[in-house]
Enzyme design. Structure first.
Site, PDB file in Angstrom:
ATOM      1  CB  SER A   1       7.453 -45.998  43.040  1.00  0.00           C
ATOM      2  OG  SER A   1       8.644 -46.068  42.312  1.00  0.00           O
TER       3      SER A   1
ATOM      4  N   GLY B   1      12.105 -55.274  39.187  1.00  0.00           N
ATOM      5  CA  GLY B   1      12.923 -55.328  40.396  1.00  0.00           C
ATOM      6  C   GLY B   1      12.142 -54.913  41.632  1.00  0.00           C
TER       7      GLY B   1
ATOM      8  CG  ASP C   1      14.081 -44.806  38.070  1.00  0.00           C
ATOM      9  OD1 ASP C   1      15.098 -45.516  38.129  1.00  0.00           O
ATOM     10  OD2 ASP C   1      13.042 -45.065  38.709  1.00  0.00           O
TER      11      ASP C   1
ATOM     12  NE  ARG D   1      12.658 -45.682  34.768  1.00  0.00           N
ATOM     13  CZ  ARG D   1      11.368 -45.421  34.929  1.00  0.00           C
ATOM     14  NH1 ARG D   1      10.763 -44.523  34.172  1.00  0.00           N
ATOM     15  NH2 ARG D   1      10.671 -46.021  35.871  1.00  0.00           N
TER      16      ARG D   1
HETATM   17  C1  S3P Z   1      12.239 -47.948  42.824  1.00  0.00           C
HETATM   18  C2  S3P Z   1      13.492 -47.651  43.291  1.00  0.00           C
HETATM   19  C3  S3P Z   1      14.648 -47.393  42.433  1.00  0.00           C
HETATM   20  C4  S3P Z   1      14.236 -47.158  40.993  1.00  0.00           C
HETATM   21  C5  S3P Z   1      13.210 -48.120  40.518  1.00  0.00           C
HETATM   22  C6  S3P Z   1      11.960 -48.049  41.386  1.00  0.00           C
HETATM   23  C7  S3P Z   1      11.150 -48.178  43.792  1.00  0.00           C
HETATM   24  O1  S3P Z   1      15.530 -48.500  42.497  1.00  0.00           O
HETATM   25  O2  S3P Z   1      15.356 -47.207  40.145  1.00  0.00           O
HETATM   26  O3  S3P Z   1      12.845 -47.811  39.187  1.00  0.00           O
HETATM   27  O4  S3P Z   1       9.973 -48.154  43.403  1.00  0.00           O
HETATM   28  O5  S3P Z   1      11.448 -48.382  44.981  1.00  0.00           O
HETATM   29  P1  S3P Z   1      16.672 -48.595  43.642  1.00  0.00           P
HETATM   30  O6  S3P Z   1      15.995 -48.668  44.944  1.00  0.00           O
HETATM   31  O7  S3P Z   1      17.423 -49.865  43.328  1.00  0.00           O
HETATM   32  O8  S3P Z   1      17.521 -47.369  43.457  1.00  0.00           O
END
Ligand code: S3P
Length: 423
Positions: A14, A85, A306, A379
């Site tokens: 992140s 994502g 996660d 994961r």
């Molecule tokens: C993340 C937020 C989370 C997490 C993802 C990384 C981030 O997702 O599951 O692996 O870096 O902001 P969500 O914001 O959809 O919960």
């Protein structure tokens, strides 16, 4: 199996995404040490190059240099976000404040993940979106001048929160967001504060005031606590020894799993605690433990979102039934993680079921045996690889290569902590 020794884990995913994105928005050259070099981090680097930043190749052990131009440039081609994502959603926030159009796409898994949760608030700020595949990717964004936004988020999500905060930053407008339940990771807030922006918290609202400036940075990224969790899990399931996982991020919004593990009977000790560029870091000391079931309420989920696959795998070795409440968000991760965790636990002889939005896992002492279907989800692969370290286990994970999405070298790290402990 015994564990031993001291290991490091790759840089925080992140934080790496956020630092790369912000460095690309700064005018000048940033130096990033310890950046994650995984496939997801490479997706961010690739997209940022297409947007005009010069990003040096992400290589383990080398400093990443990012030369930004202050703003993004119109991309010549579609932006391919791979499996990531975070790359997609955070880039959409920044692109919302740029006066050109850009189309984002990704791999099969990412194309199926919902984007309206991001485009709805960004459209309310003034960005325009053209959907090419319903609520997914490909998606075209056309940014422009933005309006301030005050937004109650339908779900607690760091990606939604960060997209809005980054749009506020790039568009120089005030934004305020509120998460419904629990606090999601706050790395974006911390980084924006480091650039002099005011990010205030009051009555559950997080308000951003655009009075800072993104400048080139020189930063070291801490080890990823989510990656560390898998090695910690293997150490907890071991029958002797002690494992040190060095220089891991200890941000309280990320280590919810250690609080759950403590309730289950596994205490993770912290040593060498320090603060590194606004983020707490330290070493984790993990010992084997006999686990007992627990209840993980909805409010705790955003702080360990996660880690649910790993915690579920550990719960399958604990006495009694562990309940994870309101984990429906796991249906829209890199796979339908909710159904697949339960299905795979059953596939290796365990008892697990999804009841509405809850996941229930019953512990057992029988050796796990069976085939695990990951659907390419890193994961899931790592969580079940941890289970395969149990004595007598015969767990075949269909795709271990996907662990490189977040933890390059994971299979080697898992072997390393075991080998070191041999007498
Ligand atoms: C993340 C937020 C989370 C997490 C993802 C990384 C981030 O997702 O599951 O692996 O870096 O902001 P969500 O914001 O959809 O919960």
């Amino acid at each position: 199996m015994r564990v031993g020794g001291s290991v490091g884990v790759p840089g925080d995913k992140s934080i790496t995404h956020r630092v790369l994105l912000l460095a690309a928005m700064a005018r000048g050259t940033s130096r990033i040490r310890g950046a994650l070099t995984s496939l997801d981090a490479k997706s961010s680097a690739r997209v940022l190059r297409q947007l005009g930043a010069v990003v040096s190749p992400l290589r383990e052990g080398s400093v990443t240099l990012v030369a930004g131009r202050g703003r993004f440039r119109r991309p010549a081609e579609v932006l391919n976000c791979g499996n990531s994502g975070t790359t997609t959603r955070l880039a959409l926030g920044l692109l919302s404040a740029h006066r050109f159009s850009a189309t984002l796409t990704g791999d099969r898994s990412l194309r199926g993940r919902p984007m309206r949760r991001i485009t709805k608030p960004l459209a309310a700020m003034g960005a325009r979106f053209t959907e090419r595949n319903g609520d997914g990717l490909p998606l075209t964004v056309e940014g422009g001048e933005l309006r301030p936004l005050r937004y109650e988020m339908p779900v607690s999500s760091a990606q939604i929160k960060s997209a809005i905060l980054l749009a506020g930053m790039a568009g120089e407008v005030e934004v305020a967001v509120r998460e419904p339940q629990g606090r999601s990771r706050d790395h974006t807030e911390r980084l924006l504060r480091a650039f002099g922006y005011r990010v205030l918290e009051h009555d559950g609202w997080i308000s951003f005031i655009p009075d800072g400036k993104v400048e080139p940075i020189d930063i070291a990224v801490p080890g990823d606590p989510s990656s560390a969790a898998f090695l910690a899990g293997a150490a907890i399931l071991a029958d002797g020894g002690e494992l040190r996982i060095a220089r891991v991020g200890l941000n309280p919004t990320r280590i919810g799993y250690s609080r759950v593990l403590a309730r289950m009977g596994a205490t993770i000790a912290l040593e060498n605690e320090a603060t590194q560029y606004g983020e707490p870091v330290g070493d984790l000391l993990v010992r084997p433990a006999r686990l007992i079931h627990t209840e993980v309420p909805a409010g705790e989920i955003p702080g360990l979102i996660d880690e649910v696959p790993l915690l579920a795998v550990l719960a399958s070795r604990a006495s009694g039934i562990t309940a994870f409440r309101q984990v429906g968000e796991l249906r829209i991760k890199e796979s339908n993680r909710l159904e697949l965790v339960a299905e795979n636990l059953r596939a290796v002889g365990g008892r697990a079921e999804v009841q509405g939005e809850d996941l229930l896992v019953e512990g057992s002492e029988a050796a796990p045996r069976g085939r695990v279907r990951t659907a390419g989800d890193h994961r899931l692969a790592m969580a079940f690889a941890v289970l395969s370290t149990l004595p007598g286990a015969r767990v075949q994970v269909d795709d271990m290569a996907c662990s490189a999405v977040s933890f390059p070298g994971f299979p080697g790290a898992l072997r390393q902590i075991r080998r070191k402990a041999r007498p």
